[in-house]
Design a protein around this motif. Sequence first.
Motif, PDB file in Angstrom:
ATOM      1  N   ALA A 243       0.847  -1.192   0.000  1.00 39.20           N
ATOM      2  CA  ALA A 243       0.000   0.000   0.000  1.00 39.20           C
ATOM      3  C   ALA A 243       0.878   1.237   0.000  1.00 39.20           C
ATOM      4  O   ALA A 243       2.083   1.171   0.210  1.00 39.20           O
ATOM      5  CB  ALA A 243      -0.913   0.001   1.234  1.00 39.20           C
ATOM      6  N   GLY A 244       0.262   2.380  -0.225  1.00 39.29           N
ATOM      7  CA  GLY A 244       0.963   3.642  -0.134  1.00 39.29           C
ATOM      8  C   GLY A 244       1.782   3.975  -1.376  1.00 39.29           C
ATOM      9  O   GLY A 244       2.106   3.107  -2.196  1.00 39.29           O
ATOM     10  N   SER A 245       2.104   5.228  -1.492  1.00 35.97           N
ATOM     11  CA  SER A 245       2.898   5.753  -2.602  1.00 35.97           C
ATOM     12  C   SER A 245       3.530   7.053  -2.132  1.00 35.97           C
ATOM     13  O   SER A 245       3.277   7.509  -1.008  1.00 35.97           O
ATOM     14  CB  SER A 245       2.000   6.010  -3.818  1.00 35.97           C
ATOM     15  OG  SER A 245       0.991   6.946  -3.484  1.00 35.97           O
ATOM     16  N   ALA A 246       4.336   7.657  -2.987  1.00 33.30           N
ATOM     17  CA  ALA A 246       4.932   8.941  -2.614  1.00 33.30           C
ATOM     18  C   ALA A 246       3.850   9.992  -2.367  1.00 33.30           C
ATOM     19  O   ALA A 246       3.999  10.872  -1.525  1.00 33.30           O
ATOM     20  CB  ALA A 246       5.870   9.411  -3.721  1.00 33.30           C
ATOM     21  N   THR A 247       2.748   9.881  -3.092  1.00 27.54           N
ATOM     22  CA  THR A 247       1.651  10.834  -2.940  1.00 27.54           C
ATOM     23  C   THR A 247       0.796  10.519  -1.724  1.00 27.54           C
ATOM     24  O   THR A 247       0.299  11.430  -1.045  1.00 27.54           O
ATOM     25  CB  THR A 247       0.772  10.823  -4.205  1.00 27.54           C
ATOM     26  OG1 THR A 247       1.597  11.057  -5.348  1.00 27.54           O
ATOM     27  CG2 THR A 247      -0.300  11.901  -4.132  1.00 27.54           C
ATOM     28  N   TYR A 248       0.608   9.221  -1.433  1.00 27.26           N
ATOM     29  CA  TYR A 248      -0.288   8.807  -0.349  1.00 27.26           C
ATOM     30  C   TYR A 248       0.412   7.876   0.643  1.00 27.26           C
ATOM     31  O   TYR A 248       0.042   6.720   0.810  1.00 27.26           O
ATOM     32  CB  TYR A 248      -1.519   8.106  -0.925  1.00 27.26           C
ATOM     33  CG  TYR A 248      -2.299   8.925  -1.913  1.00 27.26           C
ATOM     34  CD1 TYR A 248      -3.017  10.048  -1.496  1.00 27.26           C
ATOM     35  CD2 TYR A 248      -2.319   8.579  -3.256  1.00 27.26           C
ATOM     36  CE1 TYR A 248      -3.735  10.805  -2.406  1.00 27.26           C
ATOM     37  CE2 TYR A 248      -3.038   9.325  -4.173  1.00 27.26           C
ATOM     38  CZ  TYR A 248      -3.751  10.447  -3.747  1.00 27.26           C
ATOM     39  OH  TYR A 248      -4.460  11.196  -4.653  1.00 27.26           O
ATOM     40  N   GLY A 303      -3.463  -2.304  -2.367  1.00 23.92           N
ATOM     41  CA  GLY A 303      -4.255  -1.282  -3.016  1.00 23.92           C
ATOM     42  C   GLY A 303      -4.391   0.054  -2.342  1.00 23.92           C
ATOM     43  O   GLY A 303      -4.426   1.085  -3.035  1.00 23.92           O
ATOM     44  N   PRO A 304      -4.523   0.158  -1.006  1.00 25.29           N
ATOM     45  CA  PRO A 304      -4.747   1.480  -0.411  1.00 25.29           C
ATOM     46  C   PRO A 304      -3.633   2.472  -0.758  1.00 25.29           C
ATOM     47  O   PRO A 304      -2.461   2.213  -0.482  1.00 25.29           O
ATOM     48  CB  PRO A 304      -4.773   1.187   1.093  1.00 25.29           C
ATOM     49  CG  PRO A 304      -5.228  -0.233   1.196  1.00 25.29           C
ATOM     50  CD  PRO A 304      -4.592  -0.911   0.015  1.00 25.29           C
ATOM     51  N   GLY A 305      -3.991   3.566  -1.406  1.00 22.29           N
ATOM     52  CA  GLY A 305      -3.028   4.623  -1.719  1.00 22.29           C
ATOM     53  C   GLY A 305      -1.910   4.213  -2.643  1.00 22.29           C
ATOM     54  O   GLY A 305      -0.878   4.890  -2.707  1.00 22.29           O
ATOM     55  N   ILE A 306      -2.091   3.144  -3.407  1.00 22.30           N
ATOM     56  CA  ILE A 306      -0.989   2.601  -4.213  1.00 22.30           C
ATOM     57  C   ILE A 306      -0.779   3.386  -5.502  1.00 22.30           C
ATOM     58  O   ILE A 306       0.210   3.183  -6.218  1.00 22.30           O
ATOM     59  CB  ILE A 306      -1.245   1.104  -4.495  1.00 22.30           C
ATOM     60  CG1 ILE A 306       0.072   0.349  -4.643  1.00 22.30           C
ATOM     61  CG2 ILE A 306      -2.129   0.912  -5.719  1.00 22.30           C
ATOM     62  CD1 ILE A 306      -0.101  -1.162  -4.596  1.00 22.30           C
TER      63      ILE A 306
END
Length: 476
Positions: A243-248, A303-306
């Motif tokens: 999950a997660g990304s630089a944005t989220y 998936g969350p914030g990916i």
Amino acid sequence: MRTAHSVETVRAAERALMAELPEGALMQRAAAGLAAACADLLPRVYGARVVLLVGSGDNGGDALYAGARLARRGAGVTAVLLAPERTHEGGLRALRSAGAQAVPVDGAAPVVARADLVMDGIVGIGGKGGLRPDAARLVSLVRESGALVVAVDLPSGVEADTGEVLGDAVRADATVTFGTYKPGLLIDPALTYAGAVRLVDIGLSLPPAPDLEALQYADVAALLPEPGASSDKYRRGVVGIAAGSATYPGAAVLAVAGALRGGAGAVRYVGPAADEVLARFPEVLVHAGPPSAAGRVQAWVVGPGIGDDAARVADVLAQDVPVLVDADGLRLADPSVLRGRTAPTVLTPHAGEAAALLGVSRESVESGRLSAVRRLAAEFSATVLLKGSTTLVAPAGGGPVRVNPTGSAWLATAGSGDVLSGLCGALLSAGLGGVDAASVGAYLHGLAGRRAASGAPASASDVAGALPAVWRDVRG
């Protein structure tokens, strides 16, 4: 466990029981329970002004017999007959014998205006398509009166099997239902029309598999995993979080929080938010990726914030362990891959995501939540948790849909779904099946939302922080 059955099932059970009982005995059982429930709601029965809205079917007959019982206890009872020529004859005779009166619809206004309690017996469980114009005008008078409204079996105008409201409908303060709950009484939007629901046992023999079921405290307590003397972090379940990304990056932190608070023995995180995750939860095992190289897990959450990282989603879905797919993962997952998985898959869309998956409007999902969740589960061969004001969980292979009875409007806050995903993923890693993990997770998440908010705004982090307390409450 609270269970609900379809109209067809209820009708069959009623026919079987009526064949064994004296004529009219079943209706008398229903009327007795209805009258007792109304008496409980009134400050006192003697002198109370009760108005019955009476349609042409057995629902109207239930109201008439119940009204007769209240009249014999001193209530002033008036029946408003929407179809005088087709009113239940036995019920009307009983009402008049008890000293009550009956008036046509055009004489309803003055009696409704003075009513303390209005009993809705317009349409029963076979009603379709909302109220007809004359009934809708009558219900409008009731709404203006401010009287307490009690629906007979279910509010007139709502769809018993689906919970849809396809036109004008009665908004009840309480509903007295007979034999079993009807699915529409447990699902929005009809749920908001039903008020407090009271079940009256009339002796129906129902099949063991209901159409809908709702877990209660004891059911959830029995399903919660508990470590034993020989448990270690691996036996308790290791859940992977992609999950997660630089944005989220926050989505990763919240999903990990849900997994840790959900009883996971260990959490492996794969993604670009490792620094943020470790800053909050140093106990988490982090890996640069891909997920398949991160080490052994018993379940994955993806998936969350990916963002648009489709490769991470595809890598997780290729693994032969249970996988929960949420948020961006629902948009990025290959439908054919989802359908072809042999390990359990859980999808957790909200109404907008469900609409995109089905190729329909969000409004159609929100108005027909039960049909939407069943269709999603069938089309994607997955357990589906449809989030919303009424959270529903449908099994991949058909069978009873579970409705979650807990929750709070304060849960409609950013990141709350990420916490739910991590929590359900932890339960999957502990060995619960898809339906149990999703429904137990939703139940605990709803309780945590109530506790965190307590009537005031709460953040997703607050919800995650409340999970241990509600876990103890359920177990205690």
